[in-house]
Design a protein around this motif. Structure first.
Motif, PDB file in Angstrom:
ATOM      1  N   ARG A 191       0.847  -0.865  -0.637  1.00  0.00           N
ATOM      2  CA  ARG A 191      -0.446  -0.056   0.455  1.00  0.00           C
ATOM      3  C   ARG A 191       1.245   1.448   0.167  1.00  0.00           C
ATOM      4  O   ARG A 191       1.761   1.611   0.757  1.00  0.00           O
ATOM      5  CB  ARG A 191      -0.383  -0.239   1.343  1.00  0.00           C
ATOM      6  CG  ARG A 191      -1.868   1.084   1.536  1.00  0.00           C
ATOM      7  CD  ARG A 191      -2.498   1.094   2.425  1.00  0.00           C
ATOM      8  NE  ARG A 191      -3.693   2.125   3.164  1.00  0.00           N
ATOM      9  CZ  ARG A 191      -4.281   2.217   2.769  1.00  0.00           C
ATOM     10  NH1 ARG A 191      -5.260   1.569   2.653  1.00  0.00           N
ATOM     11  NH2 ARG A 191      -5.122   3.285   3.137  1.00  0.00           N
ATOM     12  N   ALA A 192       0.733   2.153  -0.705  1.00  0.00           N
ATOM     13  CA  ALA A 192       1.648   2.798  -0.976  1.00  0.00           C
ATOM     14  C   ALA A 192       0.443   4.432  -1.445  1.00  0.00           C
ATOM     15  O   ALA A 192      -0.059   4.298  -1.738  1.00  0.00           O
ATOM     16  CB  ALA A 192       2.673   3.148  -2.104  1.00  0.00           C
ATOM     17  N   THR A 193       1.609   5.411  -0.078  1.00  0.00           N
ATOM     18  CA  THR A 193       0.516   6.381  -0.170  1.00  0.00           C
ATOM     19  C   THR A 193       0.771   8.117  -0.297  1.00  0.00           C
ATOM     20  O   THR A 193       2.330   7.730  -0.447  1.00  0.00           O
ATOM     21  CB  THR A 193      -0.120   6.259   1.148  1.00  0.00           C
ATOM     22  OG1 THR A 193      -1.259   5.384   1.707  1.00  0.00           O
ATOM     23  CG2 THR A 193      -0.927   7.604   2.149  1.00  0.00           C
ATOM     24  N   LEU A 194       0.203   8.584  -0.729  1.00  0.00           N
ATOM     25  CA  LEU A 194       0.570  10.119  -1.147  1.00  0.00           C
ATOM     26  C   LEU A 194      -0.461  10.966  -0.746  1.00  0.00           C
ATOM     27  O   LEU A 194      -2.104  10.709  -0.787  1.00  0.00           O
ATOM     28  CB  LEU A 194       1.118   9.861  -2.559  1.00  0.00           C
ATOM     29  CG  LEU A 194       1.450  11.160  -3.500  1.00  0.00           C
ATOM     30  CD1 LEU A 194       3.012  11.649  -2.473  1.00  0.00           C
ATOM     31  CD2 LEU A 194       1.236  10.999  -4.782  1.00  0.00           C
ATOM     32  N   ALA A 206      -7.539   5.190  -5.207  1.00  0.00           N
ATOM     33  CA  ALA A 206      -6.393   3.555  -5.376  1.00  0.00           C
ATOM     34  C   ALA A 206      -6.644   3.052  -6.139  1.00  0.00           C
ATOM     35  O   ALA A 206      -7.994   3.158  -7.592  1.00  0.00           O
ATOM     36  CB  ALA A 206      -7.325   2.598  -4.539  1.00  0.00           C
ATOM     37  N   PHE A 207      -5.109   2.956  -7.379  1.00  0.00           N
ATOM     38  CA  PHE A 207      -5.195   2.458  -8.272  1.00  0.00           C
ATOM     39  C   PHE A 207      -4.743   1.070  -8.227  1.00  0.00           C
ATOM     40  O   PHE A 207      -3.109   0.753  -7.098  1.00  0.00           O
ATOM     41  CB  PHE A 207      -3.643   2.852  -8.636  1.00  0.00           C
ATOM     42  CG  PHE A 207      -4.201   4.955  -9.349  1.00  0.00           C
ATOM     43  CD1 PHE A 207      -5.227   4.685 -10.373  1.00  0.00           C
ATOM     44  CD2 PHE A 207      -3.205   5.786  -8.561  1.00  0.00           C
ATOM     45  CE1 PHE A 207      -5.441   6.566 -10.589  1.00  0.00           C
ATOM     46  CE2 PHE A 207      -4.179   6.761  -8.975  1.00  0.00           C
ATOM     47  CZ  PHE A 207      -4.586   7.201 -10.366  1.00  0.00           C
ATOM     48  N   ARG A 229      -6.232  12.049  -1.340  1.00  0.00           N
ATOM     49  CA  ARG A 229      -5.321  11.012  -0.961  1.00  0.00           C
ATOM     50  C   ARG A 229      -5.298   9.656  -2.231  1.00  0.00           C
ATOM     51  O   ARG A 229      -6.038   9.906  -2.027  1.00  0.00           O
ATOM     52  CB  ARG A 229      -5.022  10.567   0.166  1.00  0.00           C
ATOM     53  CG  ARG A 229      -3.970   9.063   0.367  1.00  0.00           C
ATOM     54  CD  ARG A 229      -4.162   8.822   1.629  1.00  0.00           C
ATOM     55  NE  ARG A 229      -6.060   8.301   2.329  1.00  0.00           N
ATOM     56  CZ  ARG A 229      -5.873   7.864   3.328  1.00  0.00           C
ATOM     57  NH1 ARG A 229      -5.086   7.190   4.652  1.00  0.00           N
ATOM     58  NH2 ARG A 229      -7.263   7.224   3.578  1.00  0.00           N
ATOM     59  N   VAL A 230      -4.138   9.798  -2.316  1.00  0.00           N
ATOM     60  CA  VAL A 230      -4.123   8.795  -3.669  1.00  0.00           C
ATOM     61  C   VAL A 230      -2.611   7.207  -3.323  1.00  0.00           C
ATOM     62  O   VAL A 230      -2.183   7.442  -2.130  1.00  0.00           O
ATOM     63  CB  VAL A 230      -2.575   8.993  -4.779  1.00  0.00           C
ATOM     64  CG1 VAL A 230      -2.706   7.496  -5.676  1.00  0.00           C
ATOM     65  CG2 VAL A 230      -3.795  10.692  -5.561  1.00  0.00           C
ATOM     66  N   ILE A 238      -8.018  12.778 -10.637  1.00  0.00           N
ATOM     67  CA  ILE A 238      -8.158  14.218 -10.482  1.00  0.00           C
ATOM     68  C   ILE A 238      -9.414  14.437 -10.526  1.00  0.00           C
ATOM     69  O   ILE A 238      -9.962  15.404  -9.656  1.00  0.00           O
ATOM     70  CB  ILE A 238      -6.988  14.864 -11.444  1.00  0.00           C
ATOM     71  CG1 ILE A 238      -5.266  14.599 -11.457  1.00  0.00           C
ATOM     72  CG2 ILE A 238      -7.258  16.021 -10.902  1.00  0.00           C
ATOM     73  CD1 ILE A 238      -4.536  15.377 -12.581  1.00  0.00           C
ATOM     74  N   ASP A 239     -10.267  14.079 -11.091  1.00  0.00           N
ATOM     75  CA  ASP A 239     -12.541  14.135 -11.025  1.00  0.00           C
ATOM     76  C   ASP A 239     -12.107  14.091  -9.777  1.00  0.00           C
ATOM     77  O   ASP A 239     -12.366  14.509  -9.397  1.00  0.00           O
ATOM     78  CB  ASP A 239     -12.551  13.941 -12.868  1.00  0.00           C
ATOM     79  CG  ASP A 239     -12.182  13.804 -13.606  1.00  0.00           C
ATOM     80  OD1 ASP A 239     -11.328  14.875 -13.760  1.00  0.00           O
ATOM     81  OD2 ASP A 239     -12.287  13.079 -14.939  1.00  0.00           O
ATOM     82  N   THR A 240     -11.880  13.291  -9.518  1.00  0.00           N
ATOM     83  CA  THR A 240     -12.538  12.381  -7.969  1.00  0.00           C
ATOM     84  C   THR A 240     -11.776  12.959  -6.950  1.00  0.00           C
ATOM     85  O   THR A 240     -13.376  13.686  -6.011  1.00  0.00           O
ATOM     86  CB  THR A 240     -11.924  10.955  -8.424  1.00  0.00           C
ATOM     87  OG1 THR A 240     -12.678  10.039  -8.883  1.00  0.00           O
ATOM     88  CG2 THR A 240     -12.754  10.576  -6.163  1.00  0.00           C
ATOM     89  N   LEU A 241     -10.778  13.604  -7.125  1.00  0.00           N
ATOM     90  CA  LEU A 241     -10.355  14.735  -6.267  1.00  0.00           C
ATOM     91  C   LEU A 241     -11.075  15.738  -5.532  1.00  0.00           C
ATOM     92  O   LEU A 241     -11.080  16.404  -4.695  1.00  0.00           O
ATOM     93  CB  LEU A 241      -8.382  14.490  -6.080  1.00  0.00           C
ATOM     94  CG  LEU A 241      -8.131  12.638  -5.957  1.00  0.00           C
ATOM     95  CD1 LEU A 241      -6.704  13.047  -6.340  1.00  0.00           C
ATOM     96  CD2 LEU A 241      -7.586  12.428  -4.274  1.00  0.00           C
ATOM     97  N   THR A 242     -10.475  16.120  -7.487  1.00  0.00           N
ATOM     98  CA  THR A 242     -11.400  17.811  -7.483  1.00  0.00           C
ATOM     99  C   THR A 242     -12.758  18.172  -7.622  1.00  0.00           C
ATOM    100  O   THR A 242     -12.979  19.287  -7.915  1.00  0.00           O
ATOM    101  CB  THR A 242     -10.108  18.960  -8.178  1.00  0.00           C
ATOM    102  OG1 THR A 242     -11.008  17.783  -9.755  1.00  0.00           O
ATOM    103  CG2 THR A 242      -9.162  18.037  -8.095  1.00  0.00           C
ATOM    104  N   LYS A 243     -13.625  17.841  -7.856  1.00  0.00           N
ATOM    105  CA  LYS A 243     -15.201  18.103  -8.404  1.00  0.00           C
ATOM    106  C   LYS A 243     -16.295  16.456  -7.169  1.00  0.00           C
ATOM    107  O   LYS A 243     -16.445  15.910  -7.567  1.00  0.00           O
ATOM    108  CB  LYS A 243     -14.414  17.470  -9.501  1.00  0.00           C
ATOM    109  CG  LYS A 243     -14.481  17.903 -10.827  1.00  0.00           C
ATOM    110  CD  LYS A 243     -14.801  17.615 -12.314  1.00  0.00           C
ATOM    111  CE  LYS A 243     -13.122  17.835 -13.693  1.00  0.00           C
ATOM    112  NZ  LYS A 243     -13.457  18.068 -14.939  1.00  0.00           N
TER     113      LYS A 243
END
Length: 409
Positions: A73-76, A87-88, A128-129, A387-392
């Protein structure tokens, strides 16, 4: 679908530039994973390679996520305050004998690539990504174990990808009743009989192999009374040791599939009755063992599909509509994720001509120039959908509404 604004166009340029700069590294990783094929839960080399890459680029990496040795699990974290978690999902396990005949090396780079592309932007983005390393898709159910361990509990949207022969397929619209892939489960039917000399005293024996034969013929008789989407396929794994000995043990492994998990439960019950009947016919004792975890059918998401298609076209990918009636006959533990949180995976082309999955032809195609070009385009598309998910907020709400509308599909 809402048209992108100036900021959206800026994101396209930034994400594309980031992936282009990373392209040589991502292709090297793809070739490296491809050259080191590893089976379910044995993906130590590939898992470490991907996790090390993400850590080197500034992600906070947890290895062995959810108690699964080859998961990570890599977090940013975003720098613009709280927000959703995207999550990708990277895959990297291979198939027996043919290696990466399902192209998981490409799934790996398209999803870590999406995460890496967002790294330069996250200081200005909320939320968060995550990049999740999900092992053992080929039958081991790695995502199921991670779900059960709570790895997905705080995820709002899951995105991924999958190679798909010679066409990149993203639908424009998805009927609410539509379901993708097939729900699947596997069982081992083991019959215990009694050995005897097949010529001198066959009447003292109980033929376990006959039970397995009746199991196959019973299932064949059952097929005509099942829905057209059902698939039942099996092999005899144990059938006796010598023709002059009444087999005291015989077994067969079966996979059962259906378009939805609810009808699959009906199929499982009917096959179980056939298996029990086969034991009754011969006097053998039946033991039913789990042989494959339940892979649920994929619940699609129309807003995520529309966003993915829009972004794929924006970065120059050629996108096709699904062929009429095409649903997909494979099964994946991505379905289990999609039944719990809104999810979408882009199916992308890797060859000029149509080739079958799980084949040596796919193994070869998975390191072609075309495959890598497509995987990098998918990485850009996934990052932009993230980005759509994070910002809209309106987009995220539409995704959630669509997910809720498909409950039970």
């Amino acid at each position: 679908m809402t048209q992108p604004d100036a900021q959206g166009n800026g994101h396209v340029a930034a994400v594309s530039a980031a992936i282009d700069e990373l392209s040589d590294e991502l292709i090297r990783i793809s070739r490296d994973v491809h050259a080191h094929p590893e089976l379910n839960y044995e993906e130590r080399y590939s898992s470490a390679l991907l996790a090390d890459t993400l850590a080197r680029h500034g992600f906070d990496v947890e290895r062995g996520a959810g108690g699964v040795e080859t998961a990570f699990r890599a977090t940013l974290e975003g720098g613009a305050g709280p927000g959703p978690t995207v999550a990708f999902l990277a895959e990297y396990d291979a198939l027996p004998e043919i290696g990466h005949g399902c192209g998981h090396n490409l799934i790996a780079i398209s999803n870590i690539g999406a995460g890496l592309a967002l790294k330069p932007l996250m200081a200005r983005l909320p939320g968060r990504v995550l990049v999740l390393g999900t092992p053992a898709e080929e039958g081991g159910g790695g995502k199921i174990r991670m779900i059960d361990a709570g790895v997905f509990d705080d995820v709002d949207i899951a995105l991924s990808s999958h190679p798909a022969s010679n066409r990149t397929v993203i639908p424009r619209s998805i009927p609410v009743e539509e379901s993708w892939s097939l729900a699947m489960v596997g069982y081992r039917f083991a019959y215990h009989g009694r050995a005897a000399h097949a010529a001198v005293s066959p009447h003292h024996g109980v033929n376990a192999l006959n039970s397995v034969i009746h199991l196959f013929t019973g299932i064949d008789a059952l097929r005509q009374h099942l829905r057209e989407d059902v698939r039942i396929h099996g092999i005899i794994t144990d059938g006796g040791r010598a023709p002059n000995i009444v087999p005291d043990f015989a077994a067969a492994n079966f996979m059962l599939r259906s378009r939805d998990r609810d009808y699959l439960a009906v199929v499982v019950d009917q096959v179980r009755q056939v298996a029990e009947g086969a034991a009754t016919l011969t006097g053998a004792t039946l033991e039913i063992l789990d042989a494959h975890p339940l892979y649920e059918n994929v619940r699609p998401n129309e807003p995520l599909a529309q966003a993915a298609r829009h972004h794929a076209e924006a970065v120059g990918m050629t996108v096709h509509d699904p062929r009429p009636g095409a649903r997909g006959g494979a099964s994946t533990d991505f379905g289990n994720v999609s039944q719990r949180i809104p999810s979408f995976a882009i199916s992308f082309s890797v060859s000029e001509e149509q080739i079958p999955g799980h084949s040596l032809a796919m193994t070869e195609a998975a390191i072609s120039d075309l495959a890598h070009t497509s995987a990098l385009g998918v990485a850009k598309s996934l990052a932009l959908a993230g980005i759509d998910t994070l910002t809209k907020p309106d987009f995220l709400q539409a995704v959630r509404d669509d997910f809720g509308a498909r409950d039970g599909a």
